[in-house]
Design a protein around this motif. Structure first.
Motif, PDB file in Angstrom:
ATOM      1  N   ARG A 139     -25.523  26.395  66.281  1.00  0.00           N
ATOM      2  CA  ARG A 139     -26.691  27.280  66.158  1.00  0.00           C
ATOM      3  C   ARG A 139     -26.270  28.653  66.657  1.00  0.00           C
TER       4      ARG A 139
ATOM      5  N   LYS B 264     -21.953  23.989  60.043  1.00  0.00           N
ATOM      6  CA  LYS B 264     -23.306  23.692  59.585  1.00  0.00           C
ATOM      7  C   LYS B 264     -24.266  24.132  60.684  1.00  0.00           C
TER       8      LYS B 264
ATOM      9  N   VAL C   4     -27.890  24.404  62.391  1.00  0.00           N
ATOM     10  CA  VAL C   4     -29.120  23.616  62.408  1.00  0.00           C
ATOM     11  C   VAL C   4     -30.364  24.455  62.135  1.00  0.00           C
TER      12      VAL C   4
ATOM     13  N   GLY D  73     -33.216  26.078  60.581  1.00  0.00           N
ATOM     14  CA  GLY D  73     -33.884  25.883  59.301  1.00  0.00           C
ATOM     15  C   GLY D  73     -33.616  24.542  58.638  1.00  0.00           C
ATOM     16  N   ASP D  74     -32.832  23.674  59.284  1.00  0.00           N
ATOM     17  CA  ASP D  74     -32.557  22.344  58.726  1.00  0.00           C
ATOM     18  C   ASP D  74     -33.175  21.311  59.661  1.00  0.00           C
TER      19      ASP D  74
ATOM     20  N   GLU E  68     -33.626  18.101  59.533  1.00  0.00           N
ATOM     21  CA  GLU E  68     -32.865  16.866  59.765  1.00  0.00           C
ATOM     22  C   GLU E  68     -31.720  17.087  60.749  1.00  0.00           C
ATOM     23  N   LEU E  69     -30.946  18.155  60.555  1.00  0.00           N
ATOM     24  CA  LEU E  69     -29.849  18.439  61.489  1.00  0.00           C
ATOM     25  C   LEU E  69     -30.391  18.741  62.885  1.00  0.00           C
ATOM     26  N   GLU E  70     -31.458  19.498  62.954  1.00  0.00           N
ATOM     27  CA  GLU E  70     -32.072  19.824  64.249  1.00  0.00           C
ATOM     28  C   GLU E  70     -32.534  18.557  64.961  1.00  0.00           C
TER      29      GLU E  70
END
Length: 84
Positions: free
Chosen positions: A12, A39, A41, A43-44, A46-48
């Motif tokens: 991030r 990648k 996180v 705005g994502d 699922e990743l967050e």
């Protein structure tokens, strides 16, 4: 060397540990010739949800290899040991 990146770094913006991890991955891939992708996180959802409290996270071949700090020697070993 494969054209697909075997390594992914989940990050991030503004994360100082993420900056340290990027430098560590650069040292590792300088030895192995592998590639890595970042990648973010932000705005994502699922990743967050999956990684938000443990950033940065290193994925090797899509599986979590470690978080917070890159274990460079272990990562080098895992990248260079033939898969059975």
């Amino acid at each position: 060397m494969s054209t697909a990146a075997r390594l992914a770094l989940i990050t991030r913006p503004g994360c100082h540990l993420c900056d340290d991890a990027k430098a560590a991955l650069e040292r590792v891939v300088a030895v192995t010739g592998d590639r890595w992708v970042e990648k973010d996180v932000t705005g994502d959802v699922e990743l967050e949800r999956e990684y938000g409290d443990r950033l940065p996270v290193v994925l090797l071949d899509g599986k979590e290899h470690g978080y917070w700090r890159v274990e460079e020697e272990r990562l080098l070993r895992d990248l260079t040991t033939p898969q059975l």
